[in-house]
Design an enzyme around this catalytic site. Structure first.
Site, mmCIF file in Angstrom:
data_model
loop_
_atom_site.group_PDB
_atom_site.id
_atom_site.type_symbol
_atom_site.label_atom_id
_atom_site.label_comp_id
_atom_site.label_asym_id
_atom_site.label_seq_id
_atom_site.Cartn_x
_atom_site.Cartn_y
_atom_site.Cartn_z
ATOM 1 N N TYR A 92 0.741 -1.140 0.041
ATOM 2 C CA TYR A 92 -0.223 -0.076 0.032
ATOM 3 C C TYR A 92 0.804 1.454 -0.019
ATOM 4 O O TYR A 92 1.926 1.510 0.830
ATOM 5 C CB TYR A 92 -1.108 -0.119 1.205
ATOM 6 N N ASP A 107 9.339 3.161 0.337
ATOM 7 C CA ASP A 107 8.039 3.808 0.747
ATOM 8 C C ASP A 107 8.262 3.220 2.541
ATOM 9 O O ASP A 107 7.852 2.327 2.772
ATOM 10 C CB ASP A 107 6.914 3.570 0.291
ATOM 11 N N LYS A 142 3.411 9.107 8.736
ATOM 12 C CA LYS A 142 3.029 8.444 10.008
ATOM 13 C C LYS A 142 4.041 9.143 11.226
ATOM 14 O O LYS A 142 3.746 10.106 11.714
ATOM 15 C CB LYS A 142 3.054 7.085 10.184
HETATM 16 C C1 PLP Z 1 0.021 4.757 5.573
HETATM 17 C C2 PLP Z 1 0.862 4.518 4.482
HETATM 18 C C3 PLP Z 1 0.671 5.353 3.308
HETATM 19 C C4 PLP Z 1 -0.395 6.385 3.324
HETATM 20 O O1 PLP Z 1 -0.112 7.326 4.005
HETATM 21 P P1 PLP Z 1 -1.314 8.300 4.732
HETATM 22 O O2 PLP Z 1 -0.670 9.543 5.591
HETATM 23 O O3 PLP Z 1 -2.386 7.517 5.081
HETATM 24 O O4 PLP Z 1 -1.947 9.167 3.135
HETATM 25 C C5 PLP Z 1 1.450 5.160 2.347
HETATM 26 N N1 PLP Z 1 2.326 4.207 2.317
HETATM 27 C C6 PLP Z 1 2.442 3.468 3.432
HETATM 28 C C7 PLP Z 1 3.543 2.382 3.388
HETATM 29 C C8 PLP Z 1 1.699 3.447 4.439
HETATM 30 O O5 PLP Z 1 1.886 2.628 5.422
#
Ligand code: PLP
Length: 420
Positions: free
Chosen positions: A141, A236, A264
């Site tokens: 994701y 990511d 986060k």
């Molecule tokens: C949570 C998450 C996102 C998205 O971040 P948001 O602040 O919810 O937009 C993207 N990549 C990873 C790996 C994530 O865990």
């Protein structure tokens, strides 16, 4: 109003009653809890019921709720003002702190979320390389930007091929999807699209479709392929950054990405995301370069001050203590599973302070290995734990998090609650 009444009201005002789908308790026989306040490892709902929280805002709160120093930083920053749309020094302090510690980034740009960071990273990778395709992995994701909603995880985990309506075929065609832990597929993609892959995007610790811990060899092979084909390797680390250690999985794996995205934990619970890379890549961004990116509220001074107050507490000793806490927590859950009648086939898959409950002891490294009854079994587990005062993320494919606030007293409380 109680939780049920609040949710009924919410359903009238907001689609599905929520502002992010994973909060909706879809599939569960109970309504979402409306949280009124929180402190340390605990959340309290509008009915005055308190839970040990293992969702922790889905990851940002590595220090627990309402950490004192972050609280102080927020108040202090607020006293001076909260948005200027002009240069300020707060983002410099945070940027400098990051750049001094993370060896593979020369510059950062701050945005407001993980999604925004990924969106910018995609454009920047294309702008820098002059190539158009993005390779991602089935189940990873990367937020809700169009290009990444092809076989995505998180709130979409467990659904089939098309991750979302509203994504044009043209956009989908520029995203190549491979299975995790399958280097042959990635090799084949590079053969097929020779010269047109701008970047490989990966969660180096895939943690949004369960916790699918990858072999280092696989990630190293991705690094080698990107180097060979002049594509960028983008980690990511929105979920793993500052969680598995200050320098995230890049450090655990000793693999250097070309670009990294954060979210986060970087904001300590305030809306912050970031893109980091070497200067030659970063300076492709406007106003120096031709890759456009902007934001009215980017580098918000309150969020910057809170992010810094949060990150400054993440020392090597801190990570050691967090790991000890996490190991004990996971052990406690595993003990309870093994002695429970209904959940004795369950085990926690754990990586440091992240954990995931699964009804199997198999090693899970790609989504096809995940038991197909996962969601059905999870609903019961979630409700049993919720009734005991233990709050997991309300979705079978979301991981749980320990924070530094989940210490000995909470552990004792967890044991009491589980065995009651
Ligand atoms: C949570 C998450 C996102 C998205 O971040 P948001 O602040 O919810 O937009 C993207 N990549 C990873 C790996 C994530 O865990």
């Amino acid at each position: 109003m109680n939780n049920k009444e609040l949710f009924e009201k919410s359903l009238k005002l907001v689609p599905g009653g929520v502002h992010s789908p994973v909060r909706s308790f879809k599939g569960l026989h109970t309504t979402p809890r409306f949280i009124n306040k929180a402190a340390g490892a605990y959340i309290t709902d509008e009915e005055g019921k308190t839970f040990i929280d293992f969702c922790m805002s889905f990851g940002p709160l590595i220090l627990g709720h309402k950490n004192e120093k972050v609280h102080e930083a927020a108040i202090k920053a607020m006293e001076l003002g909260w948005s200027y749309g002009a240069c300020e020094k707060y983002s410099l302090e945070l940027a400098e702190y990051l750049i001094n510690k993370i060896p593979f980034i020369d510059q950062v740009r701050f945005v407001n979320s993980g999604t925004e960071a990924v969106m910018t990273a995609i454009r920047l990778a294309r702008g820098y390389t002059g190539k158009s395709k993005i390779l991602k992995f089935n189940g990873c994701y990367h937020g809700h930007t169009d290009a990444m909603l092809i076989k995505a995880g998180s709130g979409l985990a467990g659904t089939s091929e098309a991750s979302s309506k509203g994504i044009s075929e043209n956009i989908a065609n520029d995203t190549i999807v491979c299975d995790l832990n399958n280097i042959e597929q990635v090799n084949a993609a590079f053969d097929k699209y020779a010269g047109d892959i701008a970047a490989i995007f990966i969660e180096p610790l895939p943690a949004n479709n369960g916790l699918l811990i990858q072999n280092k060899e696989f990630l190293q092979a991705l690094r080698d392929l990107c180097t060979k084909h002049n594509s960028l390797l983008i980690f990511d680390e929105v979920i793993s950054g500052f969680r598995t250690g200050f320098n995230g999985m890049a450090d655990d794996l000793k693999i250097t990405p070309d670009m990294v995205t954060y979210g986060k934990i970087i904001g300590g619970g305030f809306p912050v995301g970031a893109i980091g890379a070497k200067k030659d890549i970063m300076e492709c961004l406007a106003p120096i370069g031709d890759v456009y990116q902007a934001g009215t509220l980017s580098a918000n001074p309150v969020a910057m001050a809170c992010g810094l107050a949060n990150l400054k507490q993440l020392t090597p000793d801190f990570y050691q203590e967090l790991e000890t806490i996490s190991n004990k927590t996971v052990q406690t859950f595993d003990d309870w599973f093994s002695k429970s009648e209904e959940f004795n086939d369950y085990k926690m898959i754990q990586y440091k302070s992240l954990f995931w409950a699964v009804p199997t002891s198999d090693k899970l490294q790609d989504i096809s290995a995940i038991p197909s009854n996962l969601a059905d079994r999870f609903y019961k587990l979630f409700e049993v734990l919720l009734n005991k005062g233990i709050y997991l993320s309300p979705n079978a494919y979301e991981v749980g998090f320990c924070s530094i606030a989940h210490g000995e007293l909470v552990l004792e409380d967890l044991k009491t609650k589980l065995w009651n």
